[in-house]
Design a protein around this motif. Structure first.
Motif, PDB file in Angstrom:
ATOM      1  N   VAL A  40      39.701  35.967  39.584  1.00  0.00           N
ATOM      2  CA  VAL A  40      40.877  35.359  40.213  1.00  0.00           C
ATOM      3  C   VAL A  40      42.118  36.188  39.889  1.00  0.00           C
ATOM      4  CG1 VAL A  40      42.369  33.321  40.285  1.00  0.00           C
ATOM      5  CG2 VAL A  40      39.879  33.051  40.178  1.00  0.00           C
ATOM      6  N   GLY A  41      42.268  36.566  38.627  1.00  0.00           N
ATOM      7  CA  GLY A  41      43.404  37.392  38.219  1.00  0.00           C
ATOM      8  C   GLY A  41      43.420  38.725  38.938  1.00  0.00           C
ATOM      9  N   SER A  42      42.254  39.355  39.042  1.00  0.00           N
ATOM     10  CA  SER A  42      42.161  40.638  39.743  1.00  0.00           C
ATOM     11  C   SER A  42      42.537  40.491  41.214  1.00  0.00           C
ATOM     12  CB  SER A  42      40.744  41.218  39.626  1.00  0.00           C
ATOM     13  OG  SER A  42      40.451  41.562  38.301  1.00  0.00           O
ATOM     14  N   ALA A  43      42.047  39.421  41.831  1.00  0.00           N
ATOM     15  CA  ALA A  43      42.359  39.190  43.253  1.00  0.00           C
ATOM     16  C   ALA A  43      43.857  38.999  43.461  1.00  0.00           C
ATOM     17  CB  ALA A  43      41.581  37.982  43.770  1.00  0.00           C
ATOM     18  N   LEU A  44      44.483  38.199  42.604  1.00  0.00           N
ATOM     19  CA  LEU A  44      45.921  37.974  42.749  1.00  0.00           C
ATOM     20  C   LEU A  44      46.715  39.244  42.450  1.00  0.00           C
ATOM     21  CD1 LEU A  44      46.258  34.423  41.189  1.00  0.00           C
ATOM     22  CD2 LEU A  44      46.602  35.059  43.582  1.00  0.00           C
ATOM     23  N   ALA A  45      46.365  39.938  41.387  1.00  0.00           N
ATOM     24  CA  ALA A  45      47.077  41.178  41.053  1.00  0.00           C
ATOM     25  C   ALA A  45      46.918  42.203  42.174  1.00  0.00           C
ATOM     26  CB  ALA A  45      46.569  41.731  39.723  1.00  0.00           C
ATOM     27  N   LEU A  46      45.720  42.295  42.743  1.00  0.00           N
ATOM     28  CA  LEU A  46      45.508  43.216  43.866  1.00  0.00           C
ATOM     29  C   LEU A  46      46.276  42.780  45.112  1.00  0.00           C
ATOM     30  CD1 LEU A  46      41.745  44.217  43.698  1.00  0.00           C
ATOM     31  CD2 LEU A  46      43.710  45.762  43.754  1.00  0.00           C
ATOM     32  N   ALA A  47      46.327  41.483  45.373  1.00  0.00           N
ATOM     33  CA  ALA A  47      47.086  40.997  46.530  1.00  0.00           C
ATOM     34  C   ALA A  47      48.557  41.353  46.393  1.00  0.00           C
ATOM     35  CB  ALA A  47      46.915  39.488  46.682  1.00  0.00           C
ATOM     36  N   GLY A  48      49.116  41.133  45.206  1.00  0.00           N
ATOM     37  CA  GLY A  48      50.531  41.443  44.990  1.00  0.00           C
ATOM     38  C   GLY A  48      50.817  42.931  45.043  1.00  0.00           C
ATOM     39  N   THR A  49      50.088  43.708  44.233  1.00  0.00           N
ATOM     40  CA  THR A  49      50.366  45.156  44.179  1.00  0.00           C
ATOM     41  C   THR A  49      49.917  45.869  45.448  1.00  0.00           C
ATOM     42  OG1 THR A  49      48.309  45.578  42.957  1.00  0.00           O
ATOM     43  CG2 THR A  49      50.330  45.269  41.669  1.00  0.00           C
ATOM     44  N   GLY A  50      48.836  45.393  46.056  1.00  0.00           N
ATOM     45  CA  GLY A  50      48.387  45.989  47.320  1.00  0.00           C
ATOM     46  C   GLY A  50      49.410  45.787  48.427  1.00  0.00           C
ATOM     47  N   SER A  51      50.033  44.622  48.455  1.00  0.00           N
ATOM     48  CA  SER A  51      51.079  44.361  49.451  1.00  0.00           C
ATOM     49  C   SER A  51      52.313  45.216  49.188  1.00  0.00           C
ATOM     50  CB  SER A  51      51.454  42.876  49.448  1.00  0.00           C
ATOM     51  OG  SER A  51      50.364  42.101  49.873  1.00  0.00           O
ATOM     52  N   MET A  52      52.649  45.395  47.910  1.00  0.00           N
ATOM     53  CA  MET A  52      53.774  46.279  47.562  1.00  0.00           C
ATOM     54  C   MET A  52      53.496  47.703  48.042  1.00  0.00           C
ATOM     55  SD  MET A  52      54.362  45.175  43.619  1.00  0.00           S
ATOM     56  CE  MET A  52      54.612  43.492  43.112  1.00  0.00           C
ATOM     57  N   LEU A  53      52.281  48.176  47.782  1.00  0.00           N
ATOM     58  CA  LEU A  53      51.895  49.523  48.201  1.00  0.00           C
ATOM     59  C   LEU A  53      51.900  49.636  49.721  1.00  0.00           C
ATOM     60  CD1 LEU A  53      50.830  52.364  47.699  1.00  0.00           C
ATOM     61  CD2 LEU A  53      48.533  51.360  47.437  1.00  0.00           C
ATOM     62  N   ALA A  54      51.371  48.635  50.398  1.00  0.00           N
ATOM     63  CA  ALA A  54      51.345  48.652  51.864  1.00  0.00           C
ATOM     64  C   ALA A  54      52.761  48.705  52.434  1.00  0.00           C
ATOM     65  CB  ALA A  54      50.597  47.432  52.395  1.00  0.00           C
ATOM     66  N   ALA A  55      53.692  47.978  51.832  1.00  0.00           N
ATOM     67  CA  ALA A  55      55.082  48.013  52.299  1.00  0.00           C
ATOM     68  C   ALA A  55      55.680  49.410  52.141  1.00  0.00           C
ATOM     69  CB  ALA A  55      55.916  46.990  51.525  1.00  0.00           C
ATOM     70  N   ALA A  56      55.342  50.097  51.063  1.00  0.00           N
ATOM     71  CA  ALA A  56      55.837  51.468  50.871  1.00  0.00           C
ATOM     72  C   ALA A  56      55.261  52.405  51.926  1.00  0.00           C
ATOM     73  CB  ALA A  56      55.490  51.956  49.466  1.00  0.00           C
ATOM     74  N   VAL A  57      53.994  52.223  52.258  1.00  0.00           N
ATOM     75  CA  VAL A  57      53.363  53.053  53.297  1.00  0.00           C
ATOM     76  C   VAL A  57      54.014  52.792  54.646  1.00  0.00           C
ATOM     77  CG1 VAL A  57      51.208  53.449  54.566  1.00  0.00           C
ATOM     78  CG2 VAL A  57      51.178  53.289  52.064  1.00  0.00           C
ATOM     79  N   VAL A  58      54.272  51.527  54.957  1.00  0.00           N
ATOM     80  CA  VAL A  58      54.929  51.176  56.222  1.00  0.00           C
ATOM     81  C   VAL A  58      56.325  51.791  56.279  1.00  0.00           C
ATOM     82  CG1 VAL A  58      55.913  49.254  57.543  1.00  0.00           C
ATOM     83  CG2 VAL A  58      53.590  49.096  56.639  1.00  0.00           C
ATOM     84  N   LEU A  59      57.035  51.754  55.164  1.00  0.00           N
ATOM     85  CA  LEU A  59      58.385  52.312  55.111  1.00  0.00           C
ATOM     86  C   LEU A  59      58.388  53.785  55.500  1.00  0.00           C
ATOM     87  CD1 LEU A  59      61.388  51.937  54.357  1.00  0.00           C
ATOM     88  CD2 LEU A  59      60.750  52.516  52.001  1.00  0.00           C
ATOM     89  N   VAL A  60      57.516  54.572  54.914  1.00  0.00           N
ATOM     90  CA  VAL A  60      57.502  56.008  55.195  1.00  0.00           C
ATOM     91  C   VAL A  60      56.848  56.310  56.546  1.00  0.00           C
ATOM     92  CG1 VAL A  60      55.332  56.675  54.045  1.00  0.00           C
ATOM     93  CG2 VAL A  60      57.260  58.254  54.083  1.00  0.00           C
ATOM     94  N   ALA A  61      55.909  55.485  56.963  1.00  0.00           N
ATOM     95  CA  ALA A  61      55.286  55.693  58.271  1.00  0.00           C
ATOM     96  C   ALA A  61      56.288  55.460  59.390  1.00  0.00           C
ATOM     97  CB  ALA A  61      54.080  54.766  58.448  1.00  0.00           C
ATOM     98  N   HIS A  62      57.211  54.539  59.181  1.00  0.00           N
ATOM     99  CA  HIS A  62      58.229  54.228  60.186  1.00  0.00           C
ATOM    100  C   HIS A  62      59.341  55.266  60.211  1.00  0.00           C
ATOM    101  CE1 HIS A  62      60.923  51.973  62.730  1.00  0.00           C
ATOM    102  NE2 HIS A  62      61.866  52.072  61.810  1.00  0.00           N
TER     103      HIS A  62
END
Length: 125
Positions: free
Chosen positions: A77-99
Motif C-alpha cells: 500500500v505504501g509503495s503504491a501511494l508513494a509511486l502514485a504521488g512521485t509518478g504524478s510529479m514526474l509525469a507533470a515534469a515530462v508534460v511541462l517540457v513536452a509542451h
C-alpha cells in the motif's frame, strides 16, 4: 525499504510542498514571479489558476508522504501511494517540457527527485 527510497520520496514531497506555498500564497510576490517567469500583470490574472495548481502539488506531496509512512507496515500500500504521488510529479515534469522545450530547466528541477524516487520504489517491488 532503503534510505534512498525514503529520502528521495520525502525530498520530492517537500519540494512540492514548497511549490504549493509559492503558487498558492506567494504567487504575486516579485521573487516568485521571477522564479516562474511571470510578469506582474500576468501574475494577477493567473493567480486563481496558480492557487488551484498549488494545491495539486500539495496533494501529490501528501500522497507520497502517506506512502512513505506506510512503507514499513503496509509495504504494498505504501509503495503504491508513494509511486502514485512521485509518478504524478514526474509525469507533470515530462508534460511541462513536452509542451514547451524552453522549460527544460524547470522540468529538471521539478522532476529529478520524483524520478529518483520512482526508480528506487520500482527497484524494491
Amino acid at each position: 525499504m532503503t534510505i534512498f527510497t525514503v529520502g528521495f520520496t520525502v525530498l520530492a514531497a517537500l519540494l512540492h510542498v514548497y511549490i504549493w506555498f509559492l503558487e498558492s500564497f506567494r504567487w504575486t510576490h516579485p521573487s516568485t514571479r521571477r522564479t516562474f517567469g511571470v510578469s506582474e500583470a500576468d501574475a494577477e490574472v493567473l493567480a486563481p489558476m496558480a492557487y488551484n495548481q498549488g494545491f495539486y502539488n500539495l496533494f501529490l506531496a501528501i500522497i507520497a508522504l502517506v506512502g512513505v509512512a506506510l512503507l514499513g507496515t503496509e509495504h504494498w500500500v505504501g509503495s503504491a501511494l508513494a509511486l502514485a504521488g512521485t509518478g504524478s510529479m514526474l509525469a507533470a515534469a515530462v508534460v511541462l517540457v513536452a509542451h514547451d522545450r524552453s522549460m527544460v530547466r524547470a522540468a529538471l528541477m521539478q522532476g529529478t527527485l520524483p524520478a529518483l524516487a520512482v526508480l528506487f520504489l520500482l527497484l524494491e517491488l
